[in-house]
Design a protein around this motif. Structure first.
Motif, PDB file in Angstrom:
ATOM      1  N   GLU A   5       0.873  -1.189  -0.243  1.00  0.00           N
ATOM      2  CA  GLU A   5      -0.030   0.026   0.288  1.00  0.00           C
ATOM      3  C   GLU A   5       0.961   1.280  -0.025  1.00  0.00           C
ATOM      4  OE1 GLU A   5      -2.923  -0.216   3.117  1.00  0.00           O
ATOM      5  OE2 GLU A   5      -3.755  -2.112   2.226  1.00  0.00           O
ATOM      6  N   ILE A   6       2.278   1.253   0.665  1.00  0.00           N
ATOM      7  CA  ILE A   6       2.803   2.325   0.599  1.00  0.00           C
ATOM      8  C   ILE A   6       3.304   2.751  -0.832  1.00  0.00           C
ATOM      9  CG2 ILE A   6       5.261   3.127   1.338  1.00  0.00           C
ATOM     10  CD1 ILE A   6       4.991   1.470   4.063  1.00  0.00           C
ATOM     11  N   ILE A   7       3.826   1.406  -1.584  1.00  0.00           N
ATOM     12  CA  ILE A   7       3.993   1.722  -2.951  1.00  0.00           C
ATOM     13  C   ILE A   7       2.963   2.147  -3.775  1.00  0.00           C
ATOM     14  CG2 ILE A   7       5.044   0.487  -5.006  1.00  0.00           C
ATOM     15  CD1 ILE A   7       7.116   0.983  -2.756  1.00  0.00           C
ATOM     16  N   GLU A   8       1.933   1.608  -3.697  1.00  0.00           N
ATOM     17  CA  GLU A   8       0.409   2.090  -4.502  1.00  0.00           C
ATOM     18  C   GLU A   8       0.439   3.493  -3.905  1.00  0.00           C
ATOM     19  OE1 GLU A   8      -4.109   0.956  -4.832  1.00  0.00           O
ATOM     20  OE2 GLU A   8      -3.088   0.562  -2.947  1.00  0.00           O
ATOM     21  N   ARG A   9       0.455   3.892  -2.835  1.00  0.00           N
ATOM     22  CA  ARG A   9       0.241   5.476  -2.575  1.00  0.00           C
ATOM     23  C   ARG A   9       1.485   6.491  -3.340  1.00  0.00           C
ATOM     24  NH1 ARG A   9       1.053   5.673   3.024  1.00  0.00           N
ATOM     25  NH2 ARG A   9       1.419   7.673   2.715  1.00  0.00           N
ATOM     26  N   ALA A  10       2.546   5.791  -3.404  1.00  0.00           N
ATOM     27  CA  ALA A  10       3.769   6.528  -3.975  1.00  0.00           C
ATOM     28  C   ALA A  10       3.431   6.458  -5.574  1.00  0.00           C
ATOM     29  CB  ALA A  10       4.834   6.120  -3.645  1.00  0.00           C
ATOM     30  N   CYS A  11       2.815   5.383  -6.044  1.00  0.00           N
ATOM     31  CA  CYS A  11       2.638   5.225  -7.367  1.00  0.00           C
ATOM     32  C   CYS A  11       1.531   6.267  -7.894  1.00  0.00           C
ATOM     33  CB  CYS A  11       2.007   3.880  -7.829  1.00  0.00           C
ATOM     34  SG  CYS A  11       3.556   2.472  -7.904  1.00  0.00           S
ATOM     35  N   LYS A  12       0.412   6.437  -7.111  1.00  0.00           N
ATOM     36  CA  LYS A  12      -0.570   7.446  -7.394  1.00  0.00           C
ATOM     37  C   LYS A  12      -0.063   8.580  -7.638  1.00  0.00           C
ATOM     38  CE  LYS A  12      -4.402   4.407  -5.985  1.00  0.00           C
ATOM     39  NZ  LYS A  12      -5.350   4.016  -4.689  1.00  0.00           N
ATOM     40  N   LEU A  13       0.738   9.189  -6.607  1.00  0.00           N
ATOM     41  CA  LEU A  13       1.398  10.401  -6.382  1.00  0.00           C
ATOM     42  C   LEU A  13       2.178  10.672  -7.923  1.00  0.00           C
ATOM     43  CD1 LEU A  13       2.443  10.722  -2.601  1.00  0.00           C
ATOM     44  CD2 LEU A  13       0.680  11.967  -3.948  1.00  0.00           C
ATOM     45  N   LEU A  14       3.115   9.639  -8.295  1.00  0.00           N
ATOM     46  CA  LEU A  14       3.654   9.616  -9.472  1.00  0.00           C
ATOM     47  C   LEU A  14       2.958   9.959 -10.582  1.00  0.00           C
ATOM     48  CD1 LEU A  14       6.409   6.917  -8.936  1.00  0.00           C
ATOM     49  CD2 LEU A  14       6.914   9.382  -8.890  1.00  0.00           C
ATOM     50  N   LEU A  15       1.807   9.224 -10.673  1.00  0.00           N
ATOM     51  CA  LEU A  15       0.983   9.641 -11.746  1.00  0.00           C
ATOM     52  C   LEU A  15       0.214  10.879 -12.042  1.00  0.00           C
ATOM     53  CD1 LEU A  15      -1.345   6.067 -11.839  1.00  0.00           C
ATOM     54  CD2 LEU A  15       0.346   6.946 -13.552  1.00  0.00           C
ATOM     55  N   ASN A  16       0.146  11.726 -10.690  1.00  0.00           N
ATOM     56  CA  ASN A  16      -0.258  12.827 -10.434  1.00  0.00           C
ATOM     57  C   ASN A  16       1.001  13.882 -10.652  1.00  0.00           C
ATOM     58  OD1 ASN A  16      -2.961  12.539 -10.363  1.00  0.00           O
ATOM     59  ND2 ASN A  16      -2.825  11.634  -8.672  1.00  0.00           N
TER      60      ASN A  16
END
Length: 189
Positions: A5-16
């Motif tokens: 979930e930590i990586i998922e949150r970081a991925c979503k931030l990268l997408l934005n």
């Protein structure tokens, strides 16, 4: 929080396009830590002392282990039924070498900052040592089993010494000779 979930949150931030916030999450919640590595330094005699201390018990599985020389005796007497390869190649060596011969392992791996000291060493099989590699007990979801009592289980050390003394031609094998010498020192102390 779950590491995925930590990586998922970081991925979503990268997408934005929020790279700075993504790296902040990684640094705060899943940070890589550089470790200073200790040097490994132990002789076979020092390893044998750990085997004796642990009563020839695999501290990760709780199973009995054997004196390193005894299986080589089997390989000398029964080369087809109990094959041995000096590099323990899996297709040329009896699996017992991996399952039953003890080695030592660092509970807290050297690669991640563990120390090369006696209270960070345990006896384990080569198989379990290979499986654990540089992972922590927590990462493996393993625990340490209690040490055995060398008076109750000596890893067949006495029998190994007796067999070699009954057939001294076995001493022409350097592996057997080395473990015989170490075993004799143990029995005399």
């Amino acid at each position: 929080m779950d590491k995925a979930e930590i990586i998922e949150r970081a991925c979503k931030l990268l997408l934005n396009s929020r790279r700075n916030e993504a790296v902040e999450i990684i640094n705060n919640e899943y940070k890589f830590e550089y470790k200073v590595r200790d040097k490994r330094s132990y002789t076979e005699k020092e390893k044998f002392k750990i085997f004796v201390r642990d009563g020839f018990i695999d501290r990760y599985s709780g199973e009995k282990l054997l004196n390193p020389g005894i299986l080589k005796v089997f390989s000398v007497y029964f080369p087809d039924e109990f094959p041995y390869h000096r590099n323990w190649k899996m297709d040329k060596t009896h699996v017992a070498y991996w399952e039953l011969i003890p080695t030592i392992d660092h509970i807290n791996p050297i690669a991640t900052g563990g120390k090369d000291i006696d209270n960070n060493l345990v006896t384990t099989s080569q198989l379990n040592n290979s499986i654990k590699s540089n992972w922590s007990l927590e990462q493996m979801r393993w625990q340490i089993h209690g040490a055995g009592d060398i008076k109750e289980w000596d890893g067949l050390t006495k029998i190994f010494v007796d067999i070699v003394e009954k057939d001294i031609t076995l001493l022409s094998d350097n592996y057997i000779k080395r473990w015989y010498s170490i075993s004799k020192l143990f029995m005399e102390s």
